[in-house]
Design a protein around this motif. Structure first.
Motif, PDB file in Angstrom:
ATOM      1  N   THR A  19     -35.698 -12.434 -72.538  1.00 21.11           N
ATOM      2  CA  THR A  19     -35.677 -13.166 -71.271  1.00 21.11           C
ATOM      3  C   THR A  19     -34.526 -14.169 -71.250  1.00 21.11           C
ATOM      4  O   THR A  19     -33.801 -14.274 -70.252  1.00 21.11           O
ATOM      5  CB  THR A  19     -37.023 -13.874 -71.039  1.00 21.11           C
ATOM      6  N   ILE A  20     -34.327 -14.883 -72.342  1.00 19.32           N
ATOM      7  CA  ILE A  20     -33.210 -15.843 -72.430  1.00 19.32           C
ATOM      8  C   ILE A  20     -31.877 -15.119 -72.295  1.00 19.32           C
ATOM      9  O   ILE A  20     -30.987 -15.557 -71.556  1.00 19.32           O
ATOM     10  CB  ILE A  20     -33.291 -16.650 -73.741  1.00 19.32           C
ATOM     11  N   VAL A  29     -30.560  -7.319 -63.826  1.00 23.63           N
ATOM     12  CA  VAL A  29     -31.602  -6.504 -63.174  1.00 23.63           C
ATOM     13  C   VAL A  29     -32.605  -7.452 -62.531  1.00 23.63           C
ATOM     14  O   VAL A  29     -32.686  -8.633 -62.889  1.00 23.63           O
ATOM     15  CB  VAL A  29     -32.323  -5.554 -64.169  1.00 23.63           C
ATOM     16  N   SER A  30     -33.386  -6.947 -61.602  1.00 24.64           N
ATOM     17  CA  SER A  30     -34.325  -7.800 -60.866  1.00 24.64           C
ATOM     18  C   SER A  30     -35.446  -8.316 -61.779  1.00 24.64           C
ATOM     19  O   SER A  30     -35.770  -7.691 -62.794  1.00 24.64           O
ATOM     20  CB  SER A  30     -34.939  -7.027 -59.708  1.00 24.64           C
ATOM     21  N   PRO A  31     -36.052  -9.453 -61.396  1.00 20.30           N
ATOM     22  CA  PRO A  31     -37.181  -9.972 -62.179  1.00 20.30           C
ATOM     23  C   PRO A  31     -38.331  -8.970 -62.271  1.00 20.30           C
ATOM     24  O   PRO A  31     -38.990  -8.877 -63.299  1.00 20.30           O
ATOM     25  CB  PRO A  31     -37.606 -11.224 -61.404  1.00 20.30           C
ATOM     26  N   GLU A  32     -38.554  -8.212 -61.206  1.00 17.29           N
ATOM     27  CA  GLU A  32     -39.640  -7.227 -61.204  1.00 17.29           C
ATOM     28  C   GLU A  32     -39.409  -6.139 -62.248  1.00 17.29           C
ATOM     29  O   GLU A  32     -40.327  -5.752 -62.975  1.00 17.29           O
ATOM     30  CB  GLU A  32     -39.795  -6.598 -59.808  1.00 17.29           C
ATOM     31  N   ILE A  33     -38.173  -5.655 -62.341  1.00 20.80           N
ATOM     32  CA  ILE A  33     -37.842  -4.623 -63.331  1.00 20.80           C
ATOM     33  C   ILE A  33     -37.960  -5.204 -64.737  1.00 20.80           C
ATOM     34  O   ILE A  33     -38.510  -4.570 -65.637  1.00 20.80           O
ATOM     35  CB  ILE A  33     -36.434  -4.049 -63.089  1.00 20.80           C
ATOM     36  N   MET A  34     -37.463  -6.417 -64.935  1.00 22.52           N
ATOM     37  CA  MET A  34     -37.542  -7.052 -66.248  1.00 22.52           C
ATOM     38  C   MET A  34     -38.999  -7.239 -66.667  1.00 22.52           C
ATOM     39  O   MET A  34     -39.371  -6.943 -67.810  1.00 22.52           O
ATOM     40  CB  MET A  34     -36.813  -8.393 -66.214  1.00 22.52           C
ATOM     41  N   ALA A  35     -39.838  -7.721 -65.770  1.00 22.06           N
ATOM     42  CA  ALA A  35     -41.261  -7.917 -66.077  1.00 22.06           C
ATOM     43  C   ALA A  35     -41.935  -6.597 -66.408  1.00 22.06           C
ATOM     44  O   ALA A  35     -42.736  -6.517 -67.354  1.00 22.06           O
ATOM     45  CB  ALA A  35     -41.958  -8.587 -64.898  1.00 22.06           C
ATOM     46  N   LYS A  36     -41.605  -5.550 -65.660  1.00 21.85           N
ATOM     47  CA  LYS A  36     -42.198  -4.237 -65.917  1.00 21.85           C
ATOM     48  C   LYS A  36     -41.784  -3.711 -67.288  1.00 21.85           C
ATOM     49  O   LYS A  36     -42.604  -3.175 -68.036  1.00 21.85           O
ATOM     50  CB  LYS A  36     -41.786  -3.256 -64.820  1.00 21.85           C
TER      51      LYS A  36
END
Length: 64
Positions: A19-20, A29-36
Motif C-alpha cells: 500500500t505504501i 491503479v484504482s483503490p478498488e482494484i488495489m483492495a481487491k
C-alpha cells in the motif's frame, strides 16, 4: 496458533508495504482494484491455514 500469528503478521506487513509503495508511485491503479488484489492474496495465503481451524472449538478469528 503460533504459525497462524506468523502468517497473519506476514500478510499484514506485506499488505502495508504494498500500500505504501502504491501511494508513493502515485496510485497507478484504482483503490478498488488495489483492495481487491490485497483481499484475494489474503484469502489465498491464509485460506488453507484457516480451513483447518474451522472445525476446532476455538477459532482464532471467530466464526464466519
Amino acid at each position: 496458533m503460533e504459525e497462524l500469528r506468523f502468517f497473519t503478521k506476514y500478510h499484514s506487513m506485506a499488505s502495508a508495504g504494498m500500500t505504501i509503495e502504491w501511494i508513493k508511485e502515485d496510485m497507478p491503479v484504482s483503490p478498488e482494484i488495489m483492495a481487491k488484489r490485497i483481499t484475494n492474496l489474503r484469502r489465498i495465503g491464509l485460506g488453507e491455514l484457516l480451513k483447518d481451524t474451522e472445525d476446532k472449538e476455538e477459532h482464532p478469528y471467530g466464526t464466519a
